[in-house]
Every structure is written in C-alpha cells, then in structure tokens.
Enzyme design. Structure first.
Site, PDB file in Angstrom:
ATOM      1  CG  ASN A  45      53.077  46.949  31.901  1.00 52.58           C
ATOM      2  OD1 ASN A  45      54.345  46.671  31.451  1.00 52.58           O
ATOM      3  ND2 ASN A  45      52.076  46.263  31.955  1.00 52.58           N
ATOM      4  CB  CYS A  99      50.039  42.066  30.034  1.00 56.78           C
ATOM      5  SG  CYS A  99      51.223  41.118  30.810  1.00 56.78           S
ATOM      6  CD  GLU A 140      54.675  36.820  25.358  1.00 56.99           C
ATOM      7  OE1 GLU A 140      53.533  36.978  25.523  1.00 56.99           O
ATOM      8  OE2 GLU A 140      55.258  35.596  25.419  1.00 56.99           O
TER       9      GLU A 140
HETATM   10  P1  NAP Z   1      53.792  50.166  23.512  1.00 56.47           P
HETATM   11  O1  NAP Z   1      53.156  51.532  23.474  1.00 56.47           O
HETATM   12  O2  NAP Z   1      53.487  49.213  22.602  1.00 56.47           O
HETATM   13  O3  NAP Z   1      55.278  50.566  23.866  1.00 56.47           O
HETATM   14  C1  NAP Z   1      56.203  49.423  23.960  1.00 56.47           C
HETATM   15  C2  NAP Z   1      57.491  49.724  23.702  1.00 56.47           C
HETATM   16  O4  NAP Z   1      57.581  49.832  22.350  1.00 56.47           O
HETATM   17  C3  NAP Z   1      58.013  50.939  24.410  1.00 56.47           C
HETATM   18  O5  NAP Z   1      59.500  50.677  24.840  1.00 56.47           O
HETATM   19  C4  NAP Z   1      58.034  51.854  23.424  1.00 56.47           C
HETATM   20  O6  NAP Z   1      58.965  53.057  23.285  1.00 56.47           O
HETATM   21  C5  NAP Z   1      58.375  51.193  22.352  1.00 56.47           C
HETATM   22  N1  NAP Z   1      57.913  51.619  20.869  1.00 56.47           N
HETATM   23  C6  NAP Z   1      57.179  52.452  20.319  1.00 56.47           C
HETATM   24  N2  NAP Z   1      56.896  52.756  19.060  1.00 56.47           N
HETATM   25  C7  NAP Z   1      57.892  51.896  18.633  1.00 56.47           C
HETATM   26  C8  NAP Z   1      58.248  51.627  17.270  1.00 56.47           C
HETATM   27  N3  NAP Z   1      57.742  51.908  16.155  1.00 56.47           N
HETATM   28  N4  NAP Z   1      59.301  50.612  17.089  1.00 56.47           N
HETATM   29  C9  NAP Z   1      59.933  49.771  18.207  1.00 56.47           C
HETATM   30  N5  NAP Z   1      59.488  50.271  19.481  1.00 56.47           N
HETATM   31  C10 NAP Z   1      58.547  51.007  19.717  1.00 56.47           C
HETATM   32  O7  NAP Z   1      53.396  49.405  24.792  1.00 56.47           O
HETATM   33  P2  NAP Z   1      53.076  50.275  26.480  1.00 56.47           P
HETATM   34  O8  NAP Z   1      52.034  51.366  26.188  1.00 56.47           O
HETATM   35  O9  NAP Z   1      54.429  50.625  26.882  1.00 56.47           O
HETATM   36  O10 NAP Z   1      52.689  48.999  27.238  1.00 56.47           O
HETATM   37  C11 NAP Z   1      51.104  48.647  27.363  1.00 56.47           C
HETATM   38  C12 NAP Z   1      50.836  47.414  26.179  1.00 56.47           C
HETATM   39  O11 NAP Z   1      51.828  46.453  26.666  1.00 56.47           O
HETATM   40  C13 NAP Z   1      49.521  46.975  26.724  1.00 56.47           C
HETATM   41  O12 NAP Z   1      48.835  46.604  25.492  1.00 56.47           O
HETATM   42  C14 NAP Z   1      49.854  45.763  27.423  1.00 56.47           C
HETATM   43  O13 NAP Z   1      48.858  44.810  27.531  1.00 56.47           O
HETATM   44  C15 NAP Z   1      51.129  45.297  26.784  1.00 56.47           C
HETATM   45  N6  NAP Z   1      51.946  44.193  27.877  1.00 56.47           N
HETATM   46  C16 NAP Z   1      51.866  43.129  27.402  1.00 56.47           C
HETATM   47  C17 NAP Z   1      52.547  42.210  28.025  1.00 56.47           C
HETATM   48  C18 NAP Z   1      52.729  40.893  27.790  1.00 56.47           C
HETATM   49  O14 NAP Z   1      53.654  40.056  28.356  1.00 56.47           O
HETATM   50  N7  NAP Z   1      51.893  40.071  26.844  1.00 56.47           N
HETATM   51  C19 NAP Z   1      53.239  42.640  29.359  1.00 56.47           C
HETATM   52  C20 NAP Z   1      53.054  43.841  30.013  1.00 56.47           C
HETATM   53  C21 NAP Z   1      52.309  44.848  28.801  1.00 56.47           C
HETATM   54  P3  NAP Z   1      58.290  54.407  23.658  1.00 56.47           P
HETATM   55  O15 NAP Z   1      58.030  54.263  25.144  1.00 56.47           O
HETATM   56  O16 NAP Z   1      59.661  55.338  23.652  1.00 56.47           O
HETATM   57  O17 NAP Z   1      57.274  54.840  22.792  1.00 56.47           O
END
Ligand code: NAP
Length: 496
Positions: free
Chosen positions: A169, A298, A264
């Site tokens: 995002n 988030c 995070e």
């Molecule tokens: P996600 O599916 O957890 O992916 C985050 C990152 O992890 C991506 O770069 C993804 O790569 C990578 N990834 C996937 N599987 C992995 C593995 N086994 N090992 C290491 N890395 C891996 O999250 P998202 O869908 O991108 O983002 C949405 C989530 O992020 C929501 O839950 C949101 O609340 C959270 N978020 C939190 C914050 C905060 O600061 N608290 C800020 C923004 C978003 P790929 O894209 O290649 O799968």
C-alpha cells in the site's frame, strides 16, 4: 513514463531488472513475475524472479559494502541521502505513474507519497547527524561501592545488513522509512519490495543509484514473497529485519534468528464516539480515515463504536458524505479506486456477505465491478459478525452501536490487534482516560488514526507489531550500543 529516460537502464525488454552490487541485472532464473494492474486486471509490468543463488550473492556484497560504509563520515552519509531525496522528488512523475498502474493509488496521492518519501529521507539525514553524533559519558562512583575509577563512553554502532520488506500500500514510502534510517546509521540494505508495487520501488532505488551510493550498499531483489521470502528472512547474512505487512510478519518473527525485528503489522483501529462529540468533525474523519485509498491503510478507521443516542445522527451525516465520494479509475483521481487484487476483493465480499446473513443494516447498496467495490457503511454490526473483528482492507466500514464507554473500550481491547485508535469528545479528561484505557500503540484525540508525520513514534501492540517506527526510533533500532570503559589506576574526581 516508467522505464524511460533516466530509468531506461532498469528495464530489459518488457521485464524490469533487479539491483545488486551497484548494477541493474537480469535474473539467471529466466523467470519473471507479472504485476497485474488492479484496474484493468491485465499484466501491467513484469519483474525478475530472483533465485536463491542471487540472494546469496547480494548478501555477500551487502556485507562487504557495509564494512566500508560504516567508516564513511556521518556528514558524508547525510550528504548522499539529501542528494537521493532531491533526485526522488525530481522524478516524482514516473514513480507516481507506476503507483497508479500497479496499486491503483489515486493520482494525486501517488505524487504525495513520493514527495513525502523525499522529505522523510532528508529528515532522516538531519536527525541521524544529530542523534548519532551524540553518546553518553558515565562515571563509576554513582553505583554503590565504587570509586570514580572508571569512565564509560557509549556510542551507537550499525547492525550490519538490514532486510527491508514493505507492503503493497505504500511501496515507496514504507521502503524509504526503512532504507534511510538504515543507511544513515551505517548499515547496508537488502530490499524485497512487495510484488504489487515492485516497479515503483525499483524506480525509487534507481534514484539512490543516481545519487552515487557505493556499490553493494543498497540492493533490491524481486520475486514473490511466498517463494523467496523464507530464504531471505532466514538467511544467516541478515542482521536485522524491518517488515511492514500483515500476518506474514507473525510467521517471520517465529522463523527469524536471534536478530532485532521491527514489525509493523495489521490493525483494527477503533473510533469511539461519545455523546458530546462534534458529529460533523467525526463524520469528516470517518470518511477520511475509513475510505482514503479505499480503506487500504494500516491505520484506516476499521470499526466505529458510537453511543446509541447519537448513532442515528452520525449515520445520516456519514451517509451524506459517502454519497459524494467519487468511484472509478485512479488515473481520474477518484476517491474510491479498485482494491489491489481479485483475491482481496473476494475476501472483502466474504466479510460483507457474512454481515448480510447475520443482519447488518446496509446504508448503501453493495456494488462491485471487478476489483472496484463501492464504499459501504454497515450499521448495526454485532460482535458475532466477522467484520466486527477482521481487517477488510477495503472501502467497507462497520459501525457498532454502544450503550456505555466501557462497552467501547471492551470491544477495542478484545481485538487481537492494537495499532491505533481514536476517541471523539469535547471533554479532554474523558478523552485522556479512554485513551489510556485503550490497548493500542497510539490514540488520536478528535482525529482519525494516522501514521504521520513520519517523525512521530509509530508502533502497534499485540498482533500489530514489535518495536517502534518513526524516524528517530528507526535509527535507534537499527543501531547497537557500544561502550568503551577507561580504567584509571586510582580514583579521579573532576576539579577534585
Ligand atoms: P503482506 O501480504 O503481509 O505482504 C507484505 C510483504 O511481505 C510483501 O512485500 C510480500 O511480498 C512479503 N512477503 C510475503 N510472504 C513472505 C514471506 N514468506 N517472507 C517474507 N516476506 C513475505 O501484506 P500486504 O498485503 O502487502 O499489506 C497489507 C497488510 O499490511 C495489512 O494487514 C496492513 O494492515 C498491513 N500494514 C501495516 C502497516 C503498519 O505500519 N502497521 C502499514 C501498512 C500496511 P509479495 O508482495 O511478493 O507477496
């Protein structure tokens, strides 16, 4: 245009290259990963699917480059970061264009993300110069039984190789919020960008390349997280992981070695509305907090907990504002744009259907075309509905009517998340007491939750994270304290 002009060298035919050892490279895997445009649902870009062997090489060069970088004067590190920030801002247009195409970010917000990222890099350079230029001096005789025979000097030293994994995002902003603190503190970087968002991130990395950072210091490997993620996060060459994303972070924290983790993760930010709240202010914040970037933040407002006596009035005000939201393509800068993927849209729809079956009141008709979901407020949501607890990450907002403040606090604290929360009331004493009772990393009083400004501390508790971000905290987190103790042959007291 993406992949053109100064960015031409990052593209090979129709596949974007990865960045290692100061060069743009094609993966020997011969494989690529497609990035689907959420609006057209067609392949927009392709990136290299890096192999494990390539990850190994990247880790080696990141390690060697870090040793030299740690010996580079702080002011020189800061100078290069300022240069990268200026180049990033200069090239905001093609980077923003990629954000529009690969994550359907509304056009103006996409530009804002790049400019904010440049500002973050500059601020980080300045903050680093200040806080890393200082240490501590302790004397031994303050501890019982000691004379002043020992002088203790402390300074902050880098950790080594930082693995940075941002989510889709904010693929640029949440990447630089890891890269800049790591670099100013003397670390090297291996960035694994999210697949949706990878091309924007590669353009951003090229800006650092153009700024002239040493070879191997910054690296960017692409590929699906599900395929190379575990290999990266469990790699012995990694000295710290800074991750932002969903539940994946919980799995990583269980697998990672004995290294510092900055996590995070998700949130279910509650918005508690009391009887004396300014309802126009609340409604405006619910729209901004719940529906900006189609709820894919988030810190989006993810559940409204409103006192029954003002609920009808608030719902009417929110409904009137929802009706004014524009829905459509990110290129047209619409308020509501397609969510990132079909699977995400299906997940959101599942939450909506569950709420429908269990009797929630639909304030608008549920409407979806492809990945585009029209904004929806669900009234009379009850705790037995999934949407009361789960993070939709879409333009769908549940509203729960409460009869006491305690009920609101209880719902907020019963969540497994604890990122942010907010409370609306004109009574500052009540606001502070409710804020203190909410089990979240941050509470906003009379405003929707938000991650910025980027120098504020930002952290979640429970399943929302480990550690704290924000520029100062990230710099500190990416360093370790080193002490040197000078032992004197006999006690020595200043001016004694
Ligand atoms: P996600 O599916 O957890 O992916 C985050 C990152 O992890 C991506 O770069 C993804 O790569 C990578 N990834 C996937 N599987 C992995 C593995 N086994 N090992 C290491 N890395 C891996 O999250 P998202 O869908 O991108 O983002 C949405 C989530 O992020 C929501 O839950 C949101 O609340 C959270 N978020 C939190 C914050 C905060 O600061 N608290 C800020 C923004 C978003 P790929 O894209 O290649 O799968």
């Amino acid at each position: 245009m993406a992949g053109n002009g100064v960015f031409a060298e990052i593209l090979d035919g129709e596949v974007f290259k990865y960045y290692a050892d100061g060069e743009w490279k094609k993966s020997s895997s011969g494989k690529s990963v497609a990035i689907i445009n959420p609006t057209t649902r067609k392949t927009q870009y392709k990136v290299q699917a890096c192999s494990q062997e390539e990850v190994n090489k990247v880790m080696d060069s990141a390690k060697s480059a870090q040793k030299l970088w740690a010996k580079t004067p702080l002011w020189k590190r800061a100078e290069l970061l300022h240069k990268a920030a200026a180049i990033l801002k200069e090239h905001k247009a093609p980077i923003a264009e990629s954000l529009v195409k690969e994550i359907a970010k509304p056009a103006k917000d996409a530009v804002t993300e790049v400019v904010r990222s440049g500002d973050l890099v500059s601020y980080c350079a300045e903050e680093g110069v200040r806080i890393l230029g200082e240490g501590k001096f302790l004397v031994s005789d303050s501890f019982p039984g000691n004379e002043r025979t020992k002088y203790c000097l402390t300074s902050k030293i880098p950790l080594g190789v930082i693995l940075a994994i941002p989510p889709f995002n904010y693929p640029v902003n949440l990447a630089v919020s890891k890269i800049a603190p790591a670099l100013i503190a003397g670390n090297s970087i291996v960035l694994k960008p999210p697949t949706q968002g990878a091309v924007s991130a590669l353009h951003m990395v090229h800006c650092f390349h153009l700024a002239g950072f040493p070879k191997g210091l910054i690296n960017c490997v692409t590929g699906k997280g599900s395929e190379i993620g575990d290999f990266l996060t469990m790699h012995p060459g990694v000295n710290c992981i800074s991750f932002t994303g969903g539940d994946t972070g919980i799995a990583i924290s269980k697998k990672a070695g004995m290294i510092p983790l900055q996590m995070e993760l998700g949130g279910k930010d509650a918005c508690i509305v009391l009887e004396d709240a300014d309802l126009d202010l609340v409604a405006g914040n619910i729209i901004k907090g719940g529906f900006s970037y189609s709820g894919q933040r988030c810190t989006a407002v993810k559940v409204v907990l409103v006192m029954e006596s003002v609920a009808d009035a608030l719902v009417e005000k929110v409904k009137a504002k929802v009706a004014k939201l524009s829905v459509g393509a990110p290129e047209n800068d619409c308020d509501i744009t397609p969510v990132v993927s079909e699977s995400s849209a299906n997940f959101i729809e599942g939450l909506v259907m569950d709420a429908k079956e269990k009797g929630a009141t639909f304030c608008q008709e549920y409407k979806r075309e492809g990945n585009l979901i029209w904004p929806l407020l669900l009234d009379n949501v009850r705790p037995d509905m999934r949407i009361a607890w789960e993070e939709p990450f879409g333009p769908v907002l549940p509203l729960i009517r409460i009869n006491s403040i305690e009920e609101g606090i209880h719902h907020c604290n019963a969540s497994n998340f604890g990122l942010q929360g907010c409370v609306f009331t004109k009574d500052i004493n009540k606001a502070i007491m409710i804020g203190d009772a909410m089990e979240t990393g941050t509470v906003q009083i009379n405003s929707a939750p938000a991650r910025g400004p980027d120098h504020f501390p930002f952290q979640g508790i429970k399943d929302s994270g480990i550690g704290s971000q924000g520029i100062t905290n990230s710099i500190n987190m990416m360093t370790k304290i080193k002490t040197t103790v000078i032992n004197l042959p006999s006690p020595s007291y200043t001016m004694g």
